[in-house]
Scaffold this active site. Structure first.
Site, mmCIF file in Angstrom:
data_model
loop_
_atom_site.group_PDB
_atom_site.id
_atom_site.type_symbol
_atom_site.label_atom_id
_atom_site.label_comp_id
_atom_site.label_asym_id
_atom_site.label_seq_id
_atom_site.Cartn_x
_atom_site.Cartn_y
_atom_site.Cartn_z
ATOM 1 N N ALA A 174 16.255 69.522 -54.845
ATOM 2 C CA ALA A 174 15.357 68.880 -53.881
ATOM 3 C C ALA A 174 14.871 67.527 -54.395
ATOM 4 O O ALA A 174 15.200 67.116 -55.512
ATOM 5 C CB ALA A 174 14.176 69.796 -53.590
ATOM 6 N N HIS A 175 14.089 66.833 -53.584
ATOM 7 C CA HIS A 175 13.632 65.485 -53.925
ATOM 8 C C HIS A 175 12.781 65.451 -55.189
ATOM 9 O O HIS A 175 11.971 66.328 -55.428
ATOM 10 C CB HIS A 175 12.897 64.805 -52.769
ATOM 11 C CG HIS A 175 11.869 65.624 -52.073
ATOM 12 N ND1 HIS A 175 11.142 65.143 -51.028
ATOM 13 C CD2 HIS A 175 11.454 66.890 -52.254
ATOM 14 C CE1 HIS A 175 10.327 66.069 -50.605
ATOM 15 N NE2 HIS A 175 10.501 67.131 -51.322
ATOM 16 N N ASN A 176 12.996 64.406 -55.978
ATOM 17 C CA ASN A 176 12.206 64.128 -57.184
ATOM 18 C C ASN A 176 12.377 65.153 -58.297
ATOM 19 O O ASN A 176 11.597 65.183 -59.241
ATOM 20 C CB ASN A 176 10.713 63.981 -56.833
ATOM 21 C CG ASN A 176 10.450 62.693 -56.073
ATOM 22 O OD1 ASN A 176 10.313 62.696 -54.848
ATOM 23 N ND2 ASN A 176 10.434 61.595 -56.774
#
Lengths: 346, 346, 346
Positions: free
Chosen positions: B239-241
């Site tokens: 997922a993001h980051n």
């Protein structure tokens, strides 16, 4: 498509209760069907809709006994699900495609039989062979030396790596990848990893259906094998050197680790995980979300993580839910014993 | 490819027991190898096949002691898995591709180094940079401003969104998506949601391998980072980051939620889930299908949902299976206490 | 992009603590932001970075009270996450694409509105309709008779099967498959299976966002329906005839079996499995990795496999971890009872 109830009853060997001349124009679900639709009743959960459906006829099982008055025409058969499935063929109208599109890339060494469809932007590599009647939709990639048999249906955006073998009457849905490298890395020095080359391939036998976004990795050596009649749903992970036996059915999101051998006629639920190098027997059933950590004998029915016999799991799951009650009960017993002991000592 | 046993032993620093001049023409699995094949024995589960294999030679560990008479030639080495992996390189024969195909779309602003392969139907966007020796297979999409280093291997049907950075010696398999939007939505008014723009990117460092059908989302701000030497299997959700530390290995179908930081040299099993914003230390091991709900310290070994130390899990899982016996035992104790009390009161 | 803190505060209705003329050139995460960046603080886990961040300004909630001296400028707002999300729009710089590329395949019967982008290697089938402002990235496949509304954003390598209906303002990420066949097979004779034709379609309403590598199967009959405002993450399995209610949000890797109906405004965690034919109410919350095996009422909060109320699960999970202690406790009680009995009999 238009058929009378009489024509339909003939195809599915059904007995009509109602007007034989009723014209059927489509097929719908019992809860949303409209006039002119044929529908069916198999799962008792949907029985309540029989009394209100707007369909013009409903296929039901021979032994079905309604509890209220039924207004819609019925067609009684041995197996309503198989019967509707038979009729669906007549109303199935997938676009018919043929020919090799001028925007397809077909390597000059490829051998393409007659009656095929190869859509725009399909890539067909060196020494590929494609059998008669096979259809390949746009954006599908067929790597070098792949052999594909007759009457296969390969949808858009499928990736088939070099050396894959595919039999006849196989269907593969979009986004699926056949023959990507197995996940094999040897530790280099305890820290980094060195790739183990994956020189094997994937073999898919006849009458297999593979859903969308599934991955079947090539073998490290030898072949990853999907036997005749296997049905794989979407998002299934088949690791390197796995073998799946004839007519086994696997639901969505299940992951099968490297070198697992699965027998024939198994039914494996969704989101199941199977650890590496295990042997699963024939006619095995595995409940959804289970984790298989040991070999499984023919005919076993398992569920849970780690998977245990289904009857144990159900009982244990109920107790798990109320584990706190168990804990409280033990505390009470402890208090009572303490009390008994103090009385004893008085 | 053809090598004598003597040549092979030299490469892997092995001692031959058998005919040094034996000619090896292929590599097979111990249970299905044929004459002329080299095979290996690493996992004791397969020892039984040593006595019946049709292979012409088997690589075994130095300390291996057969329990029966062995007819096949042996090559003894320190680590049989690493040794076969080394020999596999010689028998690895993936088709060599070069050149930029005339049916590839390459934007005039893209900078393409020499010695590359860019296959038919590849899309290369504006200001893209592709380094020397990189191979990009058909149907792969490279969005604007992507920078790709040297000697990468990107298979068919991969999607790489704008602004992604990829180092050197990276392999990416088919169906994988790099840089799709992170899953970020702010509640609008308690009912509907408004998208949070994802303006960050994805950075993939050197020597990373990514399996098929994996997704790595771009960061909301900053970068989602896959560090040097990481190996990701198929169907992994990043997922993001998220940041994944050097040489960490993650098996198929694991899902890593937003902003998780994973340390170096971790081994994470298949179908694991890691909740958002957690910090996983270095050298952590997580069993398959676990659910990580808390930060994890360096070197911890966890399993279960929610994950607990592996030794607790194994004991608890056995008791869970027999939870009903525990329950019955408590009922018996309760009856005995009641009886003791009634005696008391007599 | 360049804005002063004053301009930013105006957009998000914020109160500035610091220099109003500060120039903001980018947006970063609080822990890695650099001079000139704006950042935000919403999750208390990150509060420690407020005192050391190199950002030029931080958006915080109105009621936030720092525990130490803060050097960076603050902008106080009602909801810092919504506020940063609003500002991100201004710094969002996805490449703007327009026009129908000459390397796109568009069937002559297709109706394409103005202001669209249809990239190289896109395939648009017979009788397709595409509304104004819709963008379709390279390698995407649009099957026959698909109708797509206005202002949609469909990324690269998406596969949309025939007869699909898509509303307006829908975003679909790469690798996603819409309309692949449902997994329906009728047993032939107890051994092999016969495919049940899937003659239905998929309907996607307005304002839906679908992540990468997700699969939504077409209905057997009727439609699989994704209602207005639904947000689906990556790797979600939506089986045939499923219906997902308005503004429901589903996290990555969740699998929804055939004919499940999910209500409005639900929040479903990652890696959840939902068994077939179930009805999930409105405003339901399901924890990650849960297995739903029964209908769920409006507003329920569930977790576990099989899923149970969240409060039960948390207590039971702690006891499960220490199940061995419970077992030992019972053994101790048993011994004490035995002792009491023997005393009795003395």
């Amino acid at each position: 498509m238009k058929m009378t109830l009489e024509e339909i009853a003939k195809i599915i060997d059904g007995e009509i209760e109602g007007e034989r001349g009723t014209v059927i124009r489509g097929i719908g679900k019992i809860e949303t069907a409209k006039e002119g639709d044929l529908t069916f009743l198999a799962n008792p959960v949907y029985t309540k809709y029989l009394y209100t459906t707007k369909a013009s006829a409903v296929i039901v099982n021979k032994d079905f006994r309604p509890e209220k008055d039924v207004k819609v025409a019925l067609v009684r058969v041995d197996d309503s699900y198989r019967a509707i499935s038979k009729i669906l063929q007549y109303f199935h109208k997938e676009p018919e495609k043929t020919g090799i599109d001028s925007w397809a890339f077909v390597h000059p060494t490829a051998k393409i039989a007659g009656d095929v469809y190869i859509g725009p932007f399909v890539y067909v590599g060196e020494n590929v062979e494609i059998g008669k009647g096979t259809k390949i939709y746009p954006h599908t990639y067929i790597g070098d030396n792949v052999k594909i048999g007759k009457d296969n249906l390969i949808y858009a955006n499928v990736s088939i790596y070099h050396d894959t073998r595919i039999g006849n009457n196989v269907t593969i849905h979009s986004g699926t990848v056949i023959g990507s490298d197995g996940f094999g890395f040897a530790p280099n020095n305890g820290k980094s990893f060195k790739k183990v080359p994956q020189i094997g391939n994937v073999i898919i036998e006849d009458n297999v259906e593979i859903g969308s976004n599934t991955s079947i990795d090539r073998a490290t050596m030898g072949s990853t094998i999907i036997r005749r009649g296997v049905k794989l749903d979407n998002f299934i992970q088949v690791a390197h050197n796995v073998e799946i036996g004839e007519n086994t059915v696997i639901a969505s999101k299940t992951g099968i680790s490297g070198s697992v051998k699965i027998g024939k006629n198994c039914m494996i639920g969704g989101q199941v995980g199977i650890a590496g190098h295990l042997k699963i027997g024939d006619n095995v059933k595995v409940g959804a979300q289970s984790g298989i950590t040991k070999n499984v004998k023919d005919g076993e029915i398992l569920i849970g993580t780690p998977a245990i016999p289904a009857q144990n799991f159900r009982k244990s799951a109920i107790l798990f839910k109320n584990l706190e009650d168990l804990y409280e009960e033990i505390k009470r017993l402890k208090a009572e014993i303490a009390q008994l002991k103090s009385l004893k000592n008085e």
